[in-house]
Design a protein around this motif. Structure first.
Motif, PDB file in Angstrom:
ATOM      1  N   ALA A 105       0.977  -1.327  -0.448  1.00 19.41           N
ATOM      2  CA  ALA A 105      -0.163   0.176   0.147  1.00 19.41           C
ATOM      3  C   ALA A 105       0.754   1.415  -0.190  1.00 19.41           C
ATOM      4  CB  ALA A 105      -0.838  -0.098   1.602  1.00 19.41           C
ATOM      5  N   VAL A 106       2.174   0.999   0.641  1.00 20.06           N
ATOM      6  CA  VAL A 106       2.950   2.430   0.603  1.00 20.06           C
ATOM      7  C   VAL A 106       3.561   2.809  -1.035  1.00 20.06           C
ATOM      8  CG1 VAL A 106       5.536   3.399   1.571  1.00 20.06           C
ATOM      9  CG2 VAL A 106       3.339   2.101   3.287  1.00 20.06           C
ATOM     10  N   ILE A 107       4.249   1.208  -1.216  1.00 21.05           N
ATOM     11  CA  ILE A 107       4.526   1.740  -2.627  1.00 21.05           C
ATOM     12  C   ILE A 107       3.869   1.495  -3.747  1.00 21.05           C
ATOM     13  CG2 ILE A 107       6.101   0.360  -3.287  1.00 21.05           C
ATOM     14  CD1 ILE A 107       7.604   0.744  -1.252  1.00 21.05           C
ATOM     15  N   GLY A 108       2.715   1.046  -3.703  1.00 20.41           N
ATOM     16  CA  GLY A 108       2.156   1.102  -4.670  1.00 20.41           C
ATOM     17  C   GLY A 108       2.977   0.868  -5.638  1.00 20.41           C
ATOM     18  N   PRO A 109       2.050   0.158  -7.035  1.00 18.61           N
ATOM     19  CA  PRO A 109       2.326  -0.612  -8.532  1.00 18.61           C
ATOM     20  C   PRO A 109       3.226  -0.155  -8.780  1.00 18.61           C
ATOM     21  CG  PRO A 109      -0.602   0.323  -8.397  1.00 18.61           C
ATOM     22  CD  PRO A 109       0.213   0.700  -7.144  1.00 18.61           C
ATOM     23  N   ARG A 110       4.241  -0.204  -8.758  1.00 19.15           N
ATOM     24  CA  ARG A 110       5.524  -0.013  -9.911  1.00 19.15           C
ATOM     25  C   ARG A 110       5.937  -0.647 -10.431  1.00 19.15           C
ATOM     26  NH1 ARG A 110       7.578   4.828  -6.702  1.00 19.15           N
ATOM     27  NH2 ARG A 110       5.884   4.860  -6.122  1.00 19.15           N
ATOM     28  N   HIS A 111       6.849  -0.883 -11.256  1.00 22.20           N
ATOM     29  CA  HIS A 111       7.982  -2.043 -11.837  1.00 22.20           C
ATOM     30  C   HIS A 111       9.000  -1.737 -10.148  1.00 22.20           C
ATOM     31  CE1 HIS A 111       6.913  -2.322 -16.162  1.00 22.20           C
ATOM     32  NE2 HIS A 111       7.106  -1.625 -16.128  1.00 22.20           N
ATOM     33  N   GLY A 112       9.276  -3.293 -10.230  1.00 22.89           N
ATOM     34  CA  GLY A 112      10.146  -3.405  -8.790  1.00 22.89           C
ATOM     35  C   GLY A 112       9.401  -3.091  -7.535  1.00 22.89           C
ATOM     36  N   LEU A 156      -4.814   2.260   1.870  1.00 18.86           N
ATOM     37  CA  LEU A 156      -3.467   2.102   2.798  1.00 18.86           C
ATOM     38  C   LEU A 156      -3.806   2.227   4.521  1.00 18.86           C
ATOM     39  CD1 LEU A 156      -0.551   3.635   3.132  1.00 18.86           C
ATOM     40  CD2 LEU A 156      -1.926   5.091   3.318  1.00 18.86           C
ATOM     41  N   TRP A 157      -5.342   2.536   4.805  1.00 18.64           N
ATOM     42  CA  TRP A 157      -5.478   3.121   6.414  1.00 18.64           C
ATOM     43  C   TRP A 157      -5.764   1.523   6.582  1.00 18.64           C
ATOM     44  CZ3 TRP A 157      -4.929   5.391  10.823  1.00 18.64           C
ATOM     45  CH2 TRP A 157      -5.212   5.350  11.592  1.00 18.64           C
ATOM     46  N   SER A 181      -4.571  -1.592   5.460  1.00 14.58           N
ATOM     47  CA  SER A 181      -4.023  -1.979   5.867  1.00 14.58           C
ATOM     48  C   SER A 181      -2.630  -1.937   6.828  1.00 14.58           C
ATOM     49  CB  SER A 181      -2.522  -2.941   4.413  1.00 14.58           C
ATOM     50  OG  SER A 181      -2.203  -1.129   4.182  1.00 14.58           O
ATOM     51  N   PHE A 182      -2.693  -0.390   7.240  1.00 12.92           N
ATOM     52  CA  PHE A 182      -1.789   0.012   8.419  1.00 12.92           C
ATOM     53  C   PHE A 182      -1.868  -0.481   9.246  1.00 12.92           C
ATOM     54  CE2 PHE A 182      -1.230   3.435  10.856  1.00 12.92           C
ATOM     55  CZ  PHE A 182       0.168   3.157  11.729  1.00 12.92           C
ATOM     56  N   LYS A 183      -4.077  -0.575   9.820  1.00  9.23           N
ATOM     57  CA  LYS A 183      -4.016  -0.792  11.201  1.00  9.23           C
ATOM     58  C   LYS A 183      -4.176  -2.171  11.168  1.00  9.23           C
ATOM     59  CE  LYS A 183      -8.306  -0.217  10.331  1.00  9.23           C
ATOM     60  NZ  LYS A 183     -10.124   0.643  10.625  1.00  9.23           N
ATOM     61  N   ALA A 184      -3.798  -3.336  10.415  1.00  7.99           N
ATOM     62  CA  ALA A 184      -3.650  -4.938  10.358  1.00  7.99           C
ATOM     63  C   ALA A 184      -2.031  -4.936  11.024  1.00  7.99           C
ATOM     64  CB  ALA A 184      -3.792  -4.960   9.114  1.00  7.99           C
ATOM     65  N   ALA A 185      -1.152  -3.915   9.891  1.00  7.28           N
ATOM     66  CA  ALA A 185       0.224  -4.212   9.902  1.00  7.28           C
ATOM     67  C   ALA A 185       1.251  -3.765  11.945  1.00  7.28           C
ATOM     68  CB  ALA A 185       0.824  -3.727   9.424  1.00  7.28           C
ATOM     69  N   LEU A 186       0.053  -2.850  11.942  1.00  2.00           N
ATOM     70  CA  LEU A 186       0.265  -2.125  13.194  1.00  2.00           C
ATOM     71  C   LEU A 186       0.757  -3.246  14.507  1.00  2.00           C
ATOM     72  CD1 LEU A 186       0.953   1.005  13.895  1.00  2.00           C
ATOM     73  CD2 LEU A 186      -1.042   1.081  15.604  1.00  2.00           C
ATOM     74  N   PRO A 187      -0.133  -4.345  14.307  1.00  2.00           N
ATOM     75  CA  PRO A 187       0.814  -4.300  15.559  1.00  2.00           C
ATOM     76  C   PRO A 187       1.960  -5.283  15.234  1.00  2.00           C
ATOM     77  CG  PRO A 187      -2.159  -5.536  15.288  1.00  2.00           C
ATOM     78  CD  PRO A 187      -1.116  -4.446  14.907  1.00  2.00           C
ATOM     79  N   ALA A 188       2.198  -5.167  14.393  1.00  2.00           N
ATOM     80  CA  ALA A 188       3.071  -5.774  13.871  1.00  2.00           C
ATOM     81  C   ALA A 188       4.761  -4.990  13.822  1.00  2.00           C
ATOM     82  CB  ALA A 188       3.632  -6.499  12.528  1.00  2.00           C
ATOM     83  N   LEU A 189       4.013  -3.918  13.282  1.00  3.76           N
ATOM     84  CA  LEU A 189       5.307  -2.685  13.407  1.00  3.76           C
ATOM     85  C   LEU A 189       5.356  -1.871  14.935  1.00  3.76           C
ATOM     86  CD1 LEU A 189       3.731  -0.787  10.693  1.00  3.76           C
ATOM     87  CD2 LEU A 189       5.416  -2.267  10.775  1.00  3.76           C
ATOM     88  N   PHE A 190       4.647  -2.579  15.839  1.00  4.81           N
ATOM     89  CA  PHE A 190       4.781  -2.451  17.493  1.00  4.81           C
ATOM     90  C   PHE A 190       6.432  -3.031  17.459  1.00  4.81           C
ATOM     91  CE2 PHE A 190       0.935   0.197  18.174  1.00  4.81           C
ATOM     92  CZ  PHE A 190       2.616   1.591  18.323  1.00  4.81           C
ATOM     93  N   ALA A 191       6.509  -4.166  17.189  1.00  2.00           N
ATOM     94  CA  ALA A 191       7.522  -5.013  18.232  1.00  2.00           C
ATOM     95  C   ALA A 191       9.002  -4.688  18.195  1.00  2.00           C
ATOM     96  CB  ALA A 191       7.435  -6.515  17.007  1.00  2.00           C
TER      97      ALA A 191
END
Length: 434
Positions: A86-93, A212-213, A215-225
């Protein structure tokens, strides 16, 4: 035949014959004792093996191993991948960037390259294959990126280094590994992005960007580690060993209550797997104590160091030589074995030339990281190629590109020690002169 030659020779012959590293270390130590000391000294075997593992900081190793397994099975990698997309977005690479970023974040949870490689490969390889990336390229990129776990805290290898090298603050090592680890990851992005754009992998028009929002909420517990672990260490709330306990507790809460992918049976199986893995590590450390005691008592390690010093008076020449030796060792052995075997030999060189022990420890870790995806052994690459269902030799061409990329970051840290030492110095940890 000299005891020194018998000590080293018996160890190397045992390795060549396929004897496990732990047994080879113990066997080499026993042969050295019998050859150069009284047979009565065999009575020290029990004391040496016990003293090797009876160290409080070693408690952190099985706990961080368990942490890595918990986060791997909890589905953390999938949530991080979705957020990164969600942060990077669709692009080559784009997916190549996502793979590197997720490996860097996962490294801040487990400190184990193979565990991160397995977790990220399971999620990323199907997506990258669908987007048109060659499987050998994807497997190699993930293997190389996950090797940064040895640098980014909490690193199991750095924990061991702080025990083997006297007077090194583990908190300083953890802080010192952060920027070099990020630099190593960024160095992999350059060829990955260039190759993706050159070959037209991943058509942006065929990719969808996750919200983005959400996916951020879903990843927040992992990012806090990583934040909890590093923040607690910096604030003095807990020691590195206690941080391992906090990490396990947080992982259980995230996996069982938030992501709900872990049950009681899963936790029991993970604890069993962590116990087996930790037992292997501790067995190597215990029998390495015999080898280290014999080599120190006989003066073997000092003799080897003197031999290296006789090759050149230049610290830079010998530093490069040591880096080459460690790289070769990293191609064949695991990080634990390398530290236990080589540190007693290179420690006199470090003291002789006044190399900063924190900086030198990070250089060793970066070198070992390169070895983790360098054939013939390439432990991380073995994990990802198995998941991708391809042969290891198909990845050699790609591996050489990423080896050169990460070697450039290693050279940069060698030339500019401040990349590693600035952060621990600013945080107030003891780093010595630099």
């Amino acid at each position: 035949m000299s005891p020194d030659l018998l000590l080293i020779g018996s160890f190397l012959i045992a390795l060549l014959l396929g004897v496990p590293v732990a047994i080879a270390l113990g066997l080499g130590g026993v042969v050295g004792i019998l050859a150069g000391l009284s047979p009565d000294m065999l009575a020290t075997l029990g004391t040496n093996t016990y003293n090797s593992v009876a160290k409080y900081p070693l408690i952190a190793i099985p706990l961080f191993i368990l942490t890595g397994l918990i986060f791997e099975r909890a589905g953390v990698a999938a949530s991080l991948v979705r957020f990164a997309q969600a942060v990077i977005g669709p692009r080559h690479g784009g997916l190549a960037v996502v793979a590197v970023l997720v490996c860097l974040i996962m490294g801040g949870m487990s400190g184990s390259g193979p565990a991160d490689a397995a977790a990220v490969a399971m999620v990323m390889l199907p997506s990258m294959r669908k987007a048109g990336y060659p499987q050998p390229f994807s497997a190699t990129l993930i293997a190389a990126s996950s090797s940064t776990a040895i640098l980014i805290p909490p690193s199991i290898a750095l924990i061991l280094y702080s025990i083997v090298v006297p007077g090194v603050d583990l908190r300083a090592l953890f802080a010192a590994g952060l920027f070099p680890g990020i630099l190593a990851g960024l160095s992999l992005l350059v060829p990955a992005l260039w190759l993706s754009r050159k070959h037209g992998w991943e058509d942006p028009r065929e990719s969808e960007r996750p919200p983005l929002w959400e996916s951020f909420k879903a990843a927040l517990p992992a990012l806090f580690a990583p934040i909890i672990i590093l923040g607690g260490l910096r604030s003095g709330l807990f020691t590195p060993t206690e941080a391992a306990v906090v990490a396990v507790t947080y992982g259980v809460i995230v996996g069982s209550l938030i992501y709900r992918n872990l049950g009681i049976k899963d936790l029991f199986n993970l604890a069993t797997e962590a116990a087996v893995t930790s037992g292997v590590v501790m067995f190597i450390i215990a029998l390495a104590g015999i080898f280290a005691w014999a080599g120190t008592t006989l003066g073997t390690f000092q003799h080897l160091a003197d031999g290296l010093l006789s090759l050149s008076d230049s610290g830079w020449v010998l530093l490069i030589l040591v880096m080459v030796l460690v790289l070769i060792a990293g191609m064949l052995l695991d990080a634990v074995s390398i530290y236990l075997i080589l540190i007693p030999i290179v420690l006199p060189l470090m003291n002789h030339f006044g190399w900063n022990p924190v900086w030198f420890g990070i250089l060793l870790a970066m070198n070992i990281a390169i070895g983790q995806f360098t054939p013939p052994v390439a432990v991380n690459l073995m994990v990802t190629t198995r998941i991708a269902n391809i042969r290891l030799e198909h990845t050699i061409g790609w591996a050489l590109i990423f080896i050169a990329a990460m070697a450039s970051s290693l050279i940069l840290v060698m030339l500019v020690p401040g990349i590693a030492l600035w952060l621990p110095d600013k945080l107030g940890y003891v780093v010595g002169n630099w």
